[in-house]
Design a protein around this motif. Sequence first.
Motif, PDB file in Angstrom:
ATOM      1  N   LYS A   1      18.490 -15.758  97.896  1.00 46.44           N
ATOM      2  CA  LYS A   1      18.402 -15.450  96.638  1.00 46.44           C
ATOM      3  C   LYS A   1      18.189 -16.765  96.014  1.00 46.44           C
ATOM      4  O   LYS A   1      18.862 -17.868  96.384  1.00 46.44           O
ATOM      5  CB  LYS A   1      19.506 -14.840  95.972  1.00 46.44           C
ATOM      6  N   GLN A   2      17.416 -16.753  94.768  1.00 45.35           N
ATOM      7  CA  GLN A   2      17.430 -18.000  93.862  1.00 45.35           C
ATOM      8  C   GLN A   2      18.498 -18.298  92.929  1.00 45.35           C
ATOM      9  O   GLN A   2      19.196 -17.230  92.346  1.00 45.35           O
ATOM     10  CB  GLN A   2      16.117 -18.005  93.001  1.00 45.35           C
ATOM     11  N   CYS A   3      18.841 -19.624  92.737  1.00 51.73           N
ATOM     12  CA  CYS A   3      19.965 -19.856  91.927  1.00 51.73           C
ATOM     13  C   CYS A   3      19.688 -19.700  90.394  1.00 51.73           C
ATOM     14  O   CYS A   3      18.423 -19.555  90.055  1.00 51.73           O
ATOM     15  CB  CYS A   3      20.382 -21.600  92.053  1.00 51.73           C
ATOM     16  N   ALA A   4      20.609 -18.800  89.945  1.00 51.55           N
ATOM     17  CA  ALA A   4      20.286 -18.354  88.663  1.00 51.55           C
ATOM     18  C   ALA A   4      20.139 -19.509  87.451  1.00 51.55           C
ATOM     19  O   ALA A   4      19.809 -19.150  86.444  1.00 51.55           O
ATOM     20  CB  ALA A   4      21.329 -17.354  88.165  1.00 51.55           C
ATOM     21  N   ASN A   5      20.782 -20.818  87.757  1.00 52.22           N
ATOM     22  CA  ASN A   5      20.608 -21.855  87.038  1.00 52.22           C
ATOM     23  C   ASN A   5      19.077 -22.150  86.579  1.00 52.22           C
ATOM     24  O   ASN A   5      18.403 -22.259  87.826  1.00 52.22           O
ATOM     25  CB  ASN A   5      21.252 -23.120  87.337  1.00 52.22           C
ATOM     26  N   LYS A   6      18.475 -22.059  85.248  1.00 51.64           N
ATOM     27  CA  LYS A   6      16.939 -22.020  85.037  1.00 51.64           C
ATOM     28  C   LYS A   6      16.501 -23.582  85.335  1.00 51.64           C
ATOM     29  O   LYS A   6      15.424 -23.669  85.759  1.00 51.64           O
ATOM     30  CB  LYS A   6      16.844 -21.812  83.422  1.00 51.64           C
ATOM     31  N   ASP A   7      17.424 -24.515  85.601  1.00 48.00           N
ATOM     32  CA  ASP A   7      16.898 -25.775  85.732  1.00 48.00           C
ATOM     33  C   ASP A   7      16.908 -26.270  87.345  1.00 48.00           C
ATOM     34  O   ASP A   7      16.619 -27.396  87.768  1.00 48.00           O
ATOM     35  CB  ASP A   7      17.848 -26.893  85.136  1.00 48.00           C
ATOM     36  N   CYS A   8      17.530 -25.227  88.014  1.00 47.56           N
ATOM     37  CA  CYS A   8      17.456 -25.313  89.536  1.00 47.56           C
ATOM     38  C   CYS A   8      16.475 -24.393  90.298  1.00 47.56           C
ATOM     39  O   CYS A   8      15.458 -24.699  90.844  1.00 47.56           O
ATOM     40  CB  CYS A   8      18.930 -25.111  90.052  1.00 47.56           C
ATOM     41  N   LYS A   9      16.903 -23.094  90.334  1.00 49.10           N
ATOM     42  CA  LYS A   9      16.021 -22.041  90.913  1.00 49.10           C
ATOM     43  C   LYS A   9      15.577 -22.251  92.278  1.00 49.10           C
ATOM     44  O   LYS A   9      14.789 -21.451  92.879  1.00 49.10           O
ATOM     45  CB  LYS A   9      14.710 -21.916  90.075  1.00 49.10           C
ATOM     46  N   GLN A  10      16.605 -22.767  92.988  1.00 53.12           N
ATOM     47  CA  GLN A  10      16.324 -23.167  94.405  1.00 53.12           C
ATOM     48  C   GLN A  10      16.996 -21.735  95.224  1.00 53.12           C
ATOM     49  O   GLN A  10      17.587 -21.298  94.945  1.00 53.12           O
ATOM     50  CB  GLN A  10      16.979 -24.535  94.855  1.00 53.12           C
TER      51      GLN A  10
ATOM     52  N   HIS B   1      27.222 -24.336  85.280  1.00 50.69           N
ATOM     53  CA  HIS B   1      26.297 -23.341  84.803  1.00 50.69           C
ATOM     54  C   HIS B   1      26.489 -22.558  83.411  1.00 50.69           C
ATOM     55  O   HIS B   1      25.649 -21.730  82.918  1.00 50.69           O
ATOM     56  CB  HIS B   1      25.914 -22.156  85.606  1.00 50.69           C
TER      57      HIS B   1
END
Length: 284
Positions: free
Chosen positions: A8-17, A42
């Motif tokens: 899953k993608q990280c929910a932090n909008k500056d990360c998304k990894q 976060h």
Amino acid sequence: MEFPDFGKQCANKDCKQLDFLPVKCDKCHALFCKDHSTFDSHLCVPIECTNDLGPKLETTWFKCTFDSCISKNPCEMLCPKCDKHYCLAHRHHGCLDELPGKEARKVLREAAKKSKELFTIAKEEADKKIEASLRQAELQPEKRRMAQQIRLMKLKGKALGDNKIPVIDRVYFTIHPPIKDNKVTSAVPLFTSKTWTVGRSIDLFAVRLKIENRNDKTNTPKLRLFKLEDGEHLSDQMDRVIGRMVTDGLIFNGDSLILHYVDATRNPVEIEPDKLMEYKLSSV
């Protein structure tokens, strides 16, 4: 072999990894990578507590006026001619067909203009209620941090600054411009960099607010930053780094600050009590 649905993608909008072992936050229930899984990293806002900071709104449902239609909608959509509510499927119910084309278009234009004005008024009232709720919450120690986080999220959506500053380095403030000709100008959301000094940040704010900045000249009033909450001078040292001040708890990301002209030769540098009150009253 590819596994498109794995991880899953990280929910932090500056990360998304993409993380194959995401961590679910116990408060906001979103998924994050290991680096952003802590509450502070976060800016966590618990789902169960969000209603504590704002007015609880009751939803009103409007039933379609069209015969045999049983649909309901939370948004009232009035016909500009008969002034009755119709759902999207029956918004063309024949009312305007009776009017000439030119007159029908005029009715629609006037209805659109009225809707826009009503939306603006409603938005202003909603913003005032939210702001009042945040101010009340900030007076309560157990809710203050959450209120600051909500205020910060609101600032991020409309703040201006130097777009070359990486998003991860941005620090956001509500800046109140200097009083000019005994008139208080509305506050403006701005951001600076956590790696910048107080002096450089003041220069940026002055440019964005289009106000005169003569901090580099002698025998002239100087621009200085003060906290709106208590009028405290932010710093006597213009080379202090903003990020360090945030880390040390001297200021907070999302704070309201005053940009004010002072006589820098006076010690201590302070804002006049009557001026501070004017700024505070303008923010209510």
